[in-house]
Scaffold this motif. Structure first.
Motif, PDB file in Angstrom:
ATOM      1  N   PRO A  72      -2.945  -7.391   9.159  1.00  0.00           N
ATOM      2  CA  PRO A  72      -2.138  -6.003   8.863  1.00  0.00           C
ATOM      3  C   PRO A  72      -2.189  -5.762   7.148  1.00  0.00           C
ATOM      4  O   PRO A  72      -1.235  -5.166   6.801  1.00  0.00           O
ATOM      5  CB  PRO A  72      -0.775  -6.306   9.424  1.00  0.00           C
ATOM      6  N   PHE A  73      -3.294  -6.063   6.252  1.00  0.00           N
ATOM      7  CA  PHE A  73      -3.271  -5.442   5.109  1.00  0.00           C
ATOM      8  C   PHE A  73      -4.525  -5.440   4.635  1.00  0.00           C
ATOM      9  O   PHE A  73      -5.292  -5.830   5.128  1.00  0.00           O
ATOM     10  CB  PHE A  73      -2.332  -6.346   4.086  1.00  0.00           C
ATOM     11  N   GLY A  74      -5.038  -4.148   3.870  1.00  0.00           N
ATOM     12  CA  GLY A  74      -6.026  -3.950   3.329  1.00  0.00           C
ATOM     13  C   GLY A  74      -6.000  -3.296   1.743  1.00  0.00           C
ATOM     14  O   GLY A  74      -5.297  -3.731   1.249  1.00  0.00           O
ATOM     15  N   GLY A 133      -7.901   1.006   4.585  1.00  0.00           N
ATOM     16  CA  GLY A 133      -6.840   1.116   3.712  1.00  0.00           C
ATOM     17  C   GLY A 133      -5.611  -0.005   4.251  1.00  0.00           C
ATOM     18  O   GLY A 133      -4.764  -0.450   3.474  1.00  0.00           O
ATOM     19  N   GLY A 134      -5.193   0.215   5.509  1.00  0.00           N
ATOM     20  CA  GLY A 134      -4.103  -0.317   5.763  1.00  0.00           C
ATOM     21  C   GLY A 134      -4.332  -1.629   6.661  1.00  0.00           C
ATOM     22  O   GLY A 134      -3.422  -2.665   6.729  1.00  0.00           O
ATOM     23  N   THR A 135      -5.634  -1.924   7.113  1.00  0.00           N
ATOM     24  CA  THR A 135      -5.689  -3.243   7.936  1.00  0.00           C
ATOM     25  C   THR A 135      -7.110  -3.652   7.422  1.00  0.00           C
ATOM     26  O   THR A 135      -7.885  -2.845   7.209  1.00  0.00           O
ATOM     27  CB  THR A 135      -5.711  -2.953   9.329  1.00  0.00           C
ATOM     28  N   THR A 136      -7.495  -4.784   7.868  1.00  0.00           N
ATOM     29  CA  THR A 136      -8.867  -5.605   7.727  1.00  0.00           C
ATOM     30  C   THR A 136      -8.937  -5.819   9.071  1.00  0.00           C
ATOM     31  O   THR A 136      -8.304  -6.735   9.837  1.00  0.00           O
ATOM     32  CB  THR A 136      -8.647  -6.602   6.610  1.00  0.00           C
ATOM     33  N   ASP A 137     -10.107  -5.327   9.574  1.00  0.00           N
ATOM     34  CA  ASP A 137     -10.536  -5.727  10.947  1.00  0.00           C
ATOM     35  C   ASP A 137     -11.440  -6.816  10.901  1.00  0.00           C
ATOM     36  O   ASP A 137     -12.559  -6.893  10.086  1.00  0.00           O
ATOM     37  CB  ASP A 137     -11.128  -4.401  11.654  1.00  0.00           C
TER      38      ASP A 137
END
Length: 448
Positions: free
Chosen positions: A232-234, A212-216
């Motif tokens: 830092p965005f998802g 939701g909040g990050t893309t790893d």
């Protein structure tokens, strides 16, 4: 090995917090006994920004999984992500005192400890030190140097670094929710153990976990982790864009994305329209699916290009670094329609969606094999692996720690000491992670 070891994975995400309890069945597969889920309110972009709310959400998820499984949870394996995570490459060497003896575990330990002493930027701490290849004297590309002769032992390391305060906040939340921290792991590493096969890691693969909040991102080649990054965005920024672009509330935007969203605008005809009820007696809004997918497409493209840049930085375009197995997408955001096609189109790499079902027992619920549980399953696996070492090694009791909270009764402090002894049972066969966890625990105790 007896078969009743139970572990708990706690995935503290931006959109949801998941507590998953499980054990291994007789075939070595993971049997999930219970799962609890809570909306995550105090986490933004993978970083805790409201301690109280995060503690409540953790307790809610843990309570739910306890009531489903009938098990009591005392310690958890937690994942860490967030925009403060970065990774770097470092090589280091030690000169051994006696070159006539073969290299042992403790030589590698000394080398790893030396890397832990690297000077970081202020406020940063090393989370993982992962050795890649070793070099003994002048012989390069050695995977496993134990048992070899040599005076100089050298290695390349993949070092993962994060912000001390963010790591401490997570530790604080877990502790305040009445739980012990058994281990802390980088989330992309956890997801990768849940969804990637050994063949893929050998051939070269990039795992993209869209949360939701990050893309790893985690990149493997020759069976070794080569690169990690947290972008830092998802999925939440896609919802945000839909909300802004269509002037609707977040809940409606999220539903639109899940039900009708597509990452490929060519799919929808101009005539496909969704009607959204207006707020409190206002006129309903009409939104064309074509516009919706244009909004989604623009944002998803940005995320993928960011990730692809990282893959290129790692060196995918070089002969030696080519990722033959391509890309595996996982995480809640990977369920977006036509995302796979878009990723293949932008990167030109083979792509599949990763489901964490390979390691789950055959009769597991359908829900669990959803990509959005990949991290939780990976953390649970991490916990079970760690536990199995405990079983096989004779207990060695290490001196007791003094740090015992004064207000609590003596009984509890005895329990704590026993728990600490149990955690320190492993004298040999510790992974680098466990050493880190112990350091981290001391660090937390001293910080309070």
């Amino acid at each position: 090995m007896e078969n009743n070891k139970i572990a708990v994975g706690l995935d503290i995400g931006t959109t949801k917090i998941v507590a998953m309890i499980g054990r291994k069945n007789e075939y070595g597969k993971i049997e999930v006994l219970g799962i609890g889920k809570a909306k995550s309110l105090g986490v933004k972009r993978g970083v805790v920004n409201n301690i109280t709310q995060t503690i409540q959400s953790i307790q809610q998820a843990v309570d739910e999984s306890e009531s489903v499984s009938g098990q009591k949870i005392s310690e958890v394996v937690v994942g860490i992500a967030g925009q403060h995570i970065r990774s770097l490459h470092h090589s280091d060497y030690i000169t051994r005192a006696n070159a006539d003896e073969v290299i042992e575990e403790n030589d590698i330990e000394n080398l790893v400890n030396q890397v832990h002493k690297l000077v970081m930027l202020p406020g940063e701490e090393i989370i993982h030190v992962l050795p890649q290849e070793f070099k003994v004297d002048s012989q390069p590309e050695i995977k496993e140097p134990i048992g070899m002769y040599g005076g100089r032992l050298e290695a390349n390391f993949h070092v993962v670094v994060g912000q001390v305060s963010s790591i401490r906040n997570i530790g604080r939340c877990v502790k305040s929710a009445g739980l012990n921290l058994a281990d802390i792991t980088l989330e992309p590493l956890a997801s990768s153990s849940a969804v990637l096969s050994q063949e893929e890691k050998e051939a070269g693969v990039a795992l993209i976990d869209i949360g939701g909040g990050t893309t790893d991102l985690a990149i493997f080649k020759d069976g070794i982790i080569r690169h990690t990054a947290v972008i830092p965005f998802g999925g939440n920024v896609i919802t945000e864009d839909i909300k802004e672009g269509c002037s609707i509330i977040e809940k409606q935007a999220e539903l639109l994305k899940i039900k009708f969203g597509s990452a490929w605008p060519g799919e929808n005809k101009e005539t496909e329209i969704v009607s959204i009820p207006g707020l409190r007696g206002r006129e309903p809004k009409e939104i064309t699916l074509k516009n919706l997918s244009k909004i989604i497409h623009a944002r998803v493209q940005e995320i993928i290009e960011h990730v692809y840049l990282e893959i290129k930085n790692y060196g995918h375009e070089t002969q030696k670094g080519k990722l033959i197995a391509g890309i595996v997408l996982t995480g809640g955001g990977s369920q977006l329609k036509h995302l796979r096609q878009l990723v293949e189109y932008i990167t030109g790499m083979d792509t599949r969606i990763g489901y964490p079902n390979e390691h789950l027992a055959g009769d597991s619920e359908e829900v669990l094999s959803s990509p959005s549980y990949a991290t939780a399953v990976g953390l649970l696996m991490e916990g079970l692996e760690k536990e199995s070492i405990l079983e096989e090694i004779e207990p060695v009791i290490v001196e007791e720690h003094e740090a015992v909270v004064d207000e609590e009764s003596v009984e509890e402090s005895n329990e704590q000491i026993q728990a600490q002894q149990k955690q320190q049972t492993i004298k040999r066969g510790k992974s680098f992670l466990e050493k880190f966890t112990e350091r981290f625990k001391e660090f937390l105790d001293n910080a309070e």
